[in-house]
Design an enzyme around this catalytic site. Structure first.
Site, PDB file in Angstrom:
ATOM      1  N   CYS A 160      -3.158   7.530  -4.684  1.00  0.00           N
ATOM      2  CA  CYS A 160      -2.958   6.080  -4.590  1.00  0.00           C
ATOM      3  C   CYS A 160      -1.552   5.684  -5.056  1.00  0.00           C
ATOM      4  O   CYS A 160      -1.214   5.804  -6.237  1.00  0.00           O
ATOM      5  CB  CYS A 160      -4.010   5.310  -5.378  1.00  0.00           C
ATOM      6  N   CYS A 212       0.860  -1.189   0.000  1.00  0.00           N
ATOM      7  CA  CYS A 212       0.000   0.000   0.000  1.00  0.00           C
ATOM      8  C   CYS A 212       0.892   1.232   0.000  1.00  0.00           C
ATOM      9  O   CYS A 212       1.652   1.448   0.947  1.00  0.00           O
ATOM     10  CB  CYS A 212      -0.926  -0.003   1.214  1.00  0.00           C
ATOM     11  N   HIS A 221      -8.627  -3.506  -7.450  1.00  0.00           N
ATOM     12  CA  HIS A 221      -8.817  -2.057  -7.541  1.00  0.00           C
ATOM     13  C   HIS A 221      -9.247  -1.642  -8.956  1.00  0.00           C
ATOM     14  O   HIS A 221      -8.804  -2.235  -9.942  1.00  0.00           O
ATOM     15  CB  HIS A 221      -7.523  -1.318  -7.203  1.00  0.00           C
TER      16      HIS A 221
END
Length: 333
Positions: free
Chosen positions: A253, A90, A223
């Site tokens: 992101c 992430c 995603h």
């Protein structure tokens, strides 16, 4: 019956939440972070749902838990938790975790200004700029990222046929560029994107298979990245990344930017050394760069880096009480 206590530091990276669990994380078995991630999902996923879902979290919540590294070339290991599961990597979570971890003395790099984290997706090298006690910017050199497939089509109720490229930047992303049935994310509300995204994701996962060529444990499209023209003068593109069940990333992101850079590089639109500034749905920016060429199995890949900032917003002590009927959280769909 027991009450489980978790010490947390809350913050955000360019607008998207990060909840760093500084105390109360479970002991995990495994020789590496992928194995520890699997153990967590099998035995302790209630911690993730309890801390990320309502009533203690919300649809956009994401976070991390710190562990000792499983490899000698890393300073710290990180398990990423969010509403959609335990991500292999992430980007915004890394920026927030490193910022808050260093500012609060939870992470002590062996060499000031740089460190490496042990993530389920692999080793991630990081540099950071600190002024006094505050970390002002974090740049992470992400895992090898690559274009996985081009021109995949799926029918979406209410939208029609959508054609996507799928790229990997730590997670698999379906990238929706301007086309007949979708011209720009600016033409649609966040609610419309949230409504279409799970339908598109489900249709693509049902029709195609997405498996990392070197790490088969990493599989499935998680995603959706909707794209558009930037509104900020320094940005090259704008995006809205959907994850979980109802979440739109408020930051640009990190792994999504890595996937986008990999897609553009594979199509000859970016080369080693080029920068790519990515704008989020709220106007915040990540500064991306193609650091090097790479290979993933027999696929051409790139090494991307992403820079951004984070801010701490508070300190929490959170209880998960076994007597609570919503101890493990809930999601309203």
């Amino acid at each position: 019956m027991a009450t489980h206590t978790f010490s947390c530091i809350d913050g955000h990276t360019c607008g998207n939440p990060v909840r760093l669990v500084s105390g109360g994380g479970p002991r995990l078995e495994g020789a590496n972070m992928l194995e520890k991630r699997a153990h967590f999902l099998k035995e302790f996923d209630w911690i993730r749902t309890g801390l990320m879902f309502e009533p203690r979290g919300h649809d956009m919540m994401s976070g991390s838990i710190l562990y000792p590294p499983t490899r000698p070339d890393c300073d710290v290991a990180v398990l990423f938790i969010e509403t959609s599961g335990c991500l292999p990597m992430c980007g915004h979570g890394t920026i927030g975790t490193i910022t808050m971890g260093i500012e609060n003395g939870l992470i002590t790099p062996r060499e000031p200004g740089k460190l490496s984290i042990d993530a389920p997706a692999g080793k991630v090298d990081i540099t950071y700029r600190q002024e006094g006690r505050f970390v002002e910017e974090v740049r992470l050199t992400n895992v090898p990222s690559f274009l996985y497939a081009e021109g995949l089509a799926a029918e979406v109720e209410g939208l029609g046929e959508i054609v996507v490229d799928v790229a990997y930047g730590g997670n698999f992303y379906a990238i929706v560029e301007p086309q007949k049935n979708f011209r720009d994310m600016a033409d649609h509300t966040a609610g419309e994107l949230v409504g279409w995204s799970p339908k598109l994701r489900a249709a693509l996962n049902a029709k195609y298979e997405f498996v990392h060529p070197e790490h088969p444990e990493i599989r499935g499209l998680s995603h959706i990245q909707w794209t558009g023209k930037p509104t900020q003068p320094e940005a090259h593109a704008r995006n809205a990344v959907f994850y979980g069940e109802k979440a739109i990333d408020r930051s640009p992101c990190g792994t999504g930017t890595s996937a986008r850079i990999a897609q553009l590089a594979a199509k000859g639109k970016l080369k080693v050394g080029d920068e790519f500034v990515h704008e989020s749905i709220i106007g915040s920016l990540f500064k991306g760069r193609v650091e090097a060429a790479a290979k993933v199995a027999d696929r051409d890949a790139i090494i991307p880096s992403i820079a951004g900032w984070a801010r701490m917003t508070g300190i929490n002590t959170i209880f998960i009480d076994d007597r609570d009927p919503f101890a493990h959280g809930f999601v309203v769909r």
